[in-house]
Scaffold this motif. Structure first.
Motif, PDB file in Angstrom:
ATOM      1  N   ALA A   2      19.902  53.059  37.230  1.00 56.96           N
ATOM      2  CA  ALA A   2      19.857  51.640  36.894  1.00 56.96           C
ATOM      3  C   ALA A   2      18.501  51.313  36.299  1.00 56.96           C
ATOM      4  O   ALA A   2      17.509  51.961  36.567  1.00 56.96           O
ATOM      5  CB  ALA A   2      20.094  50.805  38.142  1.00 56.96           C
ATOM      6  N   SER A   3      18.454  50.281  35.496  1.00 59.50           N
ATOM      7  CA  SER A   3      17.219  49.861  34.859  1.00 59.50           C
ATOM      8  C   SER A   3      16.523  48.834  35.727  1.00 59.50           C
ATOM      9  O   SER A   3      17.116  47.834  36.110  1.00 59.50           O
ATOM     10  CB  SER A   3      17.511  49.265  33.478  1.00 59.50           C
ATOM     11  OG  SER A   3      18.146  50.221  32.668  1.00 59.50           O
ATOM     12  N   ASP A  21      24.089  47.890  30.065  1.00 56.50           N
ATOM     13  CA  ASP A  21      24.491  48.409  31.375  1.00 56.50           C
ATOM     14  C   ASP A  21      25.356  47.432  32.166  1.00 56.50           C
ATOM     15  O   ASP A  21      26.184  47.834  32.971  1.00 56.50           O
ATOM     16  CB  ASP A  21      23.257  48.747  32.218  1.00 56.50           C
ATOM     17  CG  ASP A  21      22.418  49.866  31.624  1.00 56.50           C
ATOM     18  OD1 ASP A  21      22.896  50.504  30.659  1.00 56.50           O
ATOM     19  OD2 ASP A  21      21.301  50.098  32.112  1.00 56.50           O
ATOM     20  N   PHE A 117      28.012  50.151  41.262  1.00 53.87           N
ATOM     21  CA  PHE A 117      28.122  49.375  40.034  1.00 53.87           C
ATOM     22  C   PHE A 117      28.787  50.243  38.974  1.00 53.87           C
ATOM     23  O   PHE A 117      28.338  51.368  38.718  1.00 53.87           O
ATOM     24  CB  PHE A 117      26.747  48.927  39.531  1.00 53.87           C
ATOM     25  CG  PHE A 117      26.090  47.877  40.378  1.00 53.87           C
ATOM     26  CD1 PHE A 117      26.724  46.681  40.640  1.00 53.87           C
ATOM     27  CD2 PHE A 117      24.832  48.087  40.919  1.00 53.87           C
ATOM     28  CE1 PHE A 117      26.128  45.709  41.418  1.00 53.87           C
ATOM     29  CE2 PHE A 117      24.223  47.124  41.695  1.00 53.87           C
ATOM     30  CZ  PHE A 117      24.877  45.933  41.949  1.00 53.87           C
ATOM     31  N   TYR A 118      29.846  49.730  38.368  1.00 56.48           N
ATOM     32  CA  TYR A 118      30.546  50.467  37.318  1.00 56.48           C
ATOM     33  C   TYR A 118      29.911  50.118  35.982  1.00 56.48           C
ATOM     34  O   TYR A 118      30.360  49.215  35.275  1.00 56.48           O
ATOM     35  CB  TYR A 118      32.043  50.163  37.371  1.00 56.48           C
ATOM     36  CG  TYR A 118      32.712  50.820  38.549  1.00 56.48           C
ATOM     37  CD1 TYR A 118      33.358  52.052  38.417  1.00 56.48           C
ATOM     38  CD2 TYR A 118      32.658  50.243  39.808  1.00 56.48           C
ATOM     39  CE1 TYR A 118      33.946  52.671  39.514  1.00 56.48           C
ATOM     40  CE2 TYR A 118      33.244  50.855  40.917  1.00 56.48           C
ATOM     41  CZ  TYR A 118      33.887  52.068  40.756  1.00 56.48           C
ATOM     42  OH  TYR A 118      34.463  52.690  41.834  1.00 56.48           O
ATOM     43  N   LYS A 119      28.866  50.869  35.685  1.00 54.48           N
ATOM     44  CA  LYS A 119      28.051  50.627  34.500  1.00 54.48           C
ATOM     45  C   LYS A 119      28.915  50.612  33.244  1.00 54.48           C
ATOM     46  O   LYS A 119      29.687  51.532  32.991  1.00 54.48           O
ATOM     47  CB  LYS A 119      26.997  51.724  34.401  1.00 54.48           C
ATOM     48  CG  LYS A 119      26.013  51.605  33.255  1.00 54.48           C
ATOM     49  CD  LYS A 119      25.000  52.728  33.343  1.00 54.48           C
ATOM     50  CE  LYS A 119      24.031  52.718  32.186  1.00 54.48           C
ATOM     51  NZ  LYS A 119      23.036  53.818  32.295  1.00 54.48           N
ATOM     52  N   GLY A 120      28.813  49.536  32.480  1.00 54.84           N
ATOM     53  CA  GLY A 120      29.569  49.409  31.250  1.00 54.84           C
ATOM     54  C   GLY A 120      30.947  48.800  31.416  1.00 54.84           C
ATOM     55  O   GLY A 120      31.632  48.548  30.418  1.00 54.84           O
ATOM     56  N   VAL A 148      27.672  53.906  39.430  1.00 62.42           N
ATOM     57  CA  VAL A 148      26.285  54.190  39.796  1.00 62.42           C
ATOM     58  C   VAL A 148      26.090  53.652  41.211  1.00 62.42           C
ATOM     59  O   VAL A 148      26.371  52.474  41.463  1.00 62.42           O
ATOM     60  CB  VAL A 148      25.299  53.508  38.830  1.00 62.42           C
ATOM     61  CG1 VAL A 148      23.860  53.678  39.312  1.00 62.42           C
ATOM     62  CG2 VAL A 148      25.467  54.052  37.416  1.00 62.42           C
ATOM     63  N   THR A 158      19.802  41.988  42.501  1.00 59.52           N
ATOM     64  CA  THR A 158      20.409  42.425  41.257  1.00 59.52           C
ATOM     65  C   THR A 158      20.913  41.209  40.481  1.00 59.52           C
ATOM     66  O   THR A 158      21.268  40.189  41.073  1.00 59.52           O
ATOM     67  CB  THR A 158      21.590  43.384  41.500  1.00 59.52           C
ATOM     68  OG1 THR A 158      22.498  42.809  42.441  1.00 59.52           O
ATOM     69  CG2 THR A 158      21.099  44.720  42.018  1.00 59.52           C
ATOM     70  N   LEU A 160      23.794  40.528  37.528  1.00 59.88           N
ATOM     71  CA  LEU A 160      24.920  41.176  36.872  1.00 59.88           C
ATOM     72  C   LEU A 160      25.518  40.280  35.795  1.00 59.88           C
ATOM     73  O   LEU A 160      25.541  39.059  35.927  1.00 59.88           O
ATOM     74  CB  LEU A 160      26.052  41.474  37.877  1.00 59.88           C
ATOM     75  CG  LEU A 160      25.750  41.923  39.288  1.00 59.88           C
ATOM     76  CD1 LEU A 160      27.054  42.147  40.036  1.00 59.88           C
ATOM     77  CD2 LEU A 160      24.898  43.162  39.289  1.00 59.88           C
ATOM     78  N   LEU A 164      31.012  42.402  35.169  1.00 62.07           N
ATOM     79  CA  LEU A 164      30.755  43.755  35.661  1.00 62.07           C
ATOM     80  C   LEU A 164      31.508  44.011  36.961  1.00 62.07           C
ATOM     81  O   LEU A 164      31.552  43.164  37.854  1.00 62.07           O
ATOM     82  CB  LEU A 164      29.261  43.969  35.892  1.00 62.07           C
ATOM     83  CG  LEU A 164      28.906  45.413  36.253  1.00 62.07           C
ATOM     84  CD1 LEU A 164      28.769  46.249  34.989  1.00 62.07           C
ATOM     85  CD2 LEU A 164      27.640  45.493  37.089  1.00 62.07           C
TER      86      LEU A 164
END
Length: 218
Positions: A2-3, A21, A117-120, A148, A158, A160, A164
């Protein structure tokens, strides 16, 4: 990975990360401590203390407010709740097929929280979640991307994209959803006691860019 967002990260940079992301992360022991203390009081969301918590931990945090204000010329708080492992399936606040980001989800995590987290997934136009008790839900076998996993030993925060997909594995998150005006009307109004002091407090917290979707009842 994660960023992560530092105190000096601009809202514009965070928007780039959200575009790619779907989420950005702030880690810090202060978040877990604050959420733990608030939980010990029974999460008094619909009170002066609950409003103070929102103001002190979200609206007064330049990093968080900067992301929200950079995203929306005007928005409102559409949901203020607690999410935990009662969420049995991965879920979304908004349909991932929507063409534009209309909401940001801010989550303050308890100590020892684990979340996927389901990135994308916010860009997954073909995903078709169904209505759950609190979120839109989808089975893991229908998600084309791998999650992730983040572990917040000391708590964290976080932000979001509202589209997401995520799933809480352990712990809980104080969750706030800030939505654009065209989306805010689809959220049920949050109910506050009909108190002059609370009304005055909401008025003081309202800014030119961030409002509140409250209704007052005796």
């Amino acid at each position: 990975m994660a960023s992560a967002v530092s105190a000096s990260t601009s809202g514009q940079l965070s928007r780039v990360v959200l575009d790619e992301d779907g989420f950005v992360v702030l880690k810090g022991s202060e978040f877990g401590r604050r959420v733990r203390d608030f939980a010990g009081k029974g999460f008094p969301l619909k009170s002066a203390e609950g409003l103070d918590f929102c103001k002190g931990n979200i609206l007064n945090d330049d990093r968080v407010r900067g992301v929200i204000e950079s995203e929306f010329p005007r928005c409102g708080l559409g949901a203020y709740t607690v999410l935990d492992t009662a969420q049995r399936k991965p879920g979304f606040f908004l349909y991932p097929g929507e063409p534009a980001r209309q909401a940001l989800v801010v989550q303050l995590w308890s100590n020892a929280s684990r979340v996927l987290f389901y990135k994308g997934s916010h860009l997954g136009r073909s995903l078709q979640p169904t209505n759950g008790d609190r979120l839109l839900e989808i089975s893991t076998d229908r998600l084309p991307m791998s999650p992730v996993e983040l572990v917040f030993e000391d708590g964290g925060l976080t932000i979001l994209d509202g589209r997401l997909c995520f799933q809480i594995i352990h712990g809980f998150a104080l969750t706030l959803v800030f939505a654009a005006p065209e989306r805010l009307g689809k959220f049920a109004k949050m109910i506050l006691p009909d108190s002059p002091d609370l009304k005055a407090q909401v008025d003081r917290m309202t800014t030119a860019k961030i409002g509140f979707n409250y209704e007052y009842k005796s």
